[in-house]
Design an enzyme around this catalytic site. Structure first.
Site, mmCIF file in Angstrom:
data_model
loop_
_atom_site.group_PDB
_atom_site.id
_atom_site.type_symbol
_atom_site.label_atom_id
_atom_site.label_comp_id
_atom_site.label_asym_id
_atom_site.label_seq_id
_atom_site.Cartn_x
_atom_site.Cartn_y
_atom_site.Cartn_z
ATOM 1 N N HIS A 101 -10.136 1.109 0.685
ATOM 2 C CA HIS A 101 -9.862 0.002 1.595
ATOM 3 C C HIS A 101 -10.901 -0.103 2.711
ATOM 4 C CE1 HIS A 101 -7.409 -2.991 3.628
ATOM 5 N NE2 HIS A 101 -6.507 -2.913 2.662
ATOM 6 N N SER A 102 -12.182 0.112 2.393
ATOM 7 C CA SER A 102 -13.219 -0.039 3.425
ATOM 8 C C SER A 102 -13.401 -1.508 3.786
ATOM 9 C CB SER A 102 -14.550 0.529 2.936
ATOM 10 O OG SER A 102 -14.533 1.930 3.018
ATOM 11 N N GLU A 128 -11.325 -4.658 -2.733
ATOM 12 C CA GLU A 128 -10.462 -3.573 -3.197
ATOM 13 C C GLU A 128 -10.292 -3.698 -4.704
ATOM 14 O OE1 GLU A 128 -6.784 -3.893 -0.747
ATOM 15 O OE2 GLU A 128 -8.068 -5.240 0.377
ATOM 16 N N HIS A 184 0.813 -1.227 0.000
ATOM 17 C CA HIS A 184 0.000 0.000 0.000
ATOM 18 C C HIS A 184 0.849 1.281 0.000
ATOM 19 C CE1 HIS A 184 -3.323 -2.634 0.313
ATOM 20 N NE2 HIS A 184 -3.372 -2.769 1.620
HETATM 21 C C1 BGC Z 1 -4.030 -6.896 1.926
HETATM 22 C C2 BGC Z 1 -3.854 -7.664 3.203
HETATM 23 C C3 BGC Z 1 -3.432 -6.696 4.285
HETATM 24 C C4 BGC Z 1 -4.493 -5.633 4.397
HETATM 25 C C5 BGC Z 1 -4.155 -4.597 5.438
HETATM 26 C C6 BGC Z 1 -5.065 -5.848 2.146
HETATM 27 O O1 BGC Z 1 -5.209 -5.087 0.985
HETATM 28 O O2 BGC Z 1 -4.366 -7.730 0.873
HETATM 29 O O3 BGC Z 1 -2.880 -8.670 3.066
HETATM 30 O O4 BGC Z 1 -3.258 -7.341 5.503
HETATM 31 O O5 BGC Z 1 -4.644 -4.999 3.167
HETATM 32 O O6 BGC Z 1 -2.921 -4.096 5.238
#
Ligand code: BGC
Length: 376
Positions: A202-203, A341, A131
């Site tokens: 990321h909700s 997502e 991310h």
């Molecule tokens: C990922 C997970 C991760 C989560 C929080 C998600 O997009 O696929 O592996 O733990 O985000 O970081």
């Protein structure tokens, strides 16, 4: 005669005033101060429509703070995990409600090569960058907010070299609420140097209401015949594997919990579902593809996700461990929320066969995702 004219004038004036004074055609928007971060004002934007649906978002991390939608009896509940205050989100290890980027999901070994140059990114997930890095990532910077009639636009300038990425990237994310109970998320970006870009929302949803147990009884249909299997570091191997015959086959509605703990290698590696699905490419007339449909039988609430993106990461909150105390003191335990997502495939900069994530100067990055709520 004069009296009659004055009367007519007064009546029409009253009608005009009444018509004018009526609340602006729903949906509408309200703003309120929500604290400060690094000396910058944070504003909470509340979007509402005439069905009582209410979405709250703020310019810290572009975070969606709450989404209130009715169940089949009209009872409203907040269906996303989160916090009641800005402070609750600092820090926000699970990325609750946030916009993630500059590169959502994982980049293997925190490195990629572009136009012959190798870039190194900060690692925050074992050997990977997850991310977008560690410090000035989209989920934890202050964006500029602009109130729109039925929505809000957040803009951010991600500077050349920020978190190791090349180019000044100007990005705008717009949330709009419609009368059809849709939350539309529009992304737009430009750059002055070629750069990878992958942004997502990321909700974490729980259609029974946030904090109201785990999400294993939700039924989900994912419109994907293939997924991108991962290695032990959750990096795609490059294969596009058919879901048929695997516990990742959600082409017909299935309880999330039905097979989540199967000993299938991919589920063991992900500790549950944490996989990118390749959305079947049959767009409707608006260029949108159905990514997934989720139904929660007790409340009757359902969620449809439509998108222009090629993939959707279905993540079942496997790493929520009860350490986050959210709204109303609710403790968010393992699998208390799921994420859908919409995005490009993970680690695309290192997979020339995947749809490209490289944005070049002169081009405009545009993607759109719609979250549509219903109850029956
Ligand atoms: C990922 C997970 C991760 C989560 C929080 C998600 O997009 O696929 O592996 O733990 O985000 O970081």
């Amino acid at each position: 005669m004069v009296r009659a004219l004055v009367f007519v004038f007064l009546v029409s004036a009253a009608i005009a005033v009444l018509a004018f004074d009526r609340p602006a055609t729903k949906p509408s928007l309200q703003t309120q101060p929500f604290g400060t971060h690094n000396g910058k004002a944070i504003t909470l934007y509340t979007l509402t429509n005439s069905h009582g649906v209410e979405v709250r978002a703020m310019n810290y991390g572009g975070i969606i703070v709450s989404i209130r939608v009715p169940d089949r009896n009209g009872q409203l509940a907040d269906v996303v995990l989160g916090h009641e205050t800005l402070e609750g989100y600092i820090p926000n290890p699970p990325y609750l409600g946030a916009i993630v980027g500059r590169y959502a999901n994982r980049i293997a070994n925190g490195t990629f090569t572009l136009d012959g140059k190798t870039y190194t990114l900060p690692k925050n997930d074992g050997p990977n960058t997850l991310h977008g890095g560690t410090t000035r990532t989209f989920d934890r910077v202050v964006w500029d907010g602009e109130a729109l009639k039925n929505g809000v636009a957040f803009t951010y300038l991600s500077k050349d070299g920020e978190e190791g990425f090349p180019g000044n990237l100007r990005i705008k994310v717009t949330y709009t609420l419609t009368e059809a109970n849709e939350l539309m998320v529009d992304y737009e970006a430009t750059t002055d140097k070629a750069t990878p870009i992958n942004v997502s929302q990321h909700s974490y949803f729980n259609l029974a209401g946030e904090g109201n147990g785990d999400i294993l009884n939700h039924e989900i249909m994912i419109n994907a015949d293939r997924f991108t299997p991962v290695d032990k570091n959750l990096i795609p191997t490059g294969e596009l594997r058919p879901v048929k015959g695997t516990p990742l086959d959600f082409t017909t509605p299935t309880r999330i919990g039905a097979r989540i703990d199967d000993k299938y290698e991919q589920l063991v590696l992900g500790h549950g579902y944490d996989h990118n699905f390749v959305i079947n490419s049959k767009p409707n007339q608006n260029g949108m593809k159905l990514a997934a449909r989720v139904h929660e039988p007790t409340s009757g609430r359902s969620l449809e996700v439509w998108t222009t993106q090629p993939g959707v990461q279905f993540y079942t909150g496997n790493f929520l461990d009860g350490s986050v105390v959210g709204k109303q003191g609710h403790i968010y335990k393992r699998r208390y929320g799921f994420c859908l997502e919409t995005q490009h495939f993970p680690d695309s900069p290192n997979h020339p066969d995947f749809p490209t994530t490289i944005l070049k100067p002169g081009e405009t990055f545009r993607e759109k995702t719609v979250f549509k709520f219903e109850a029956k």
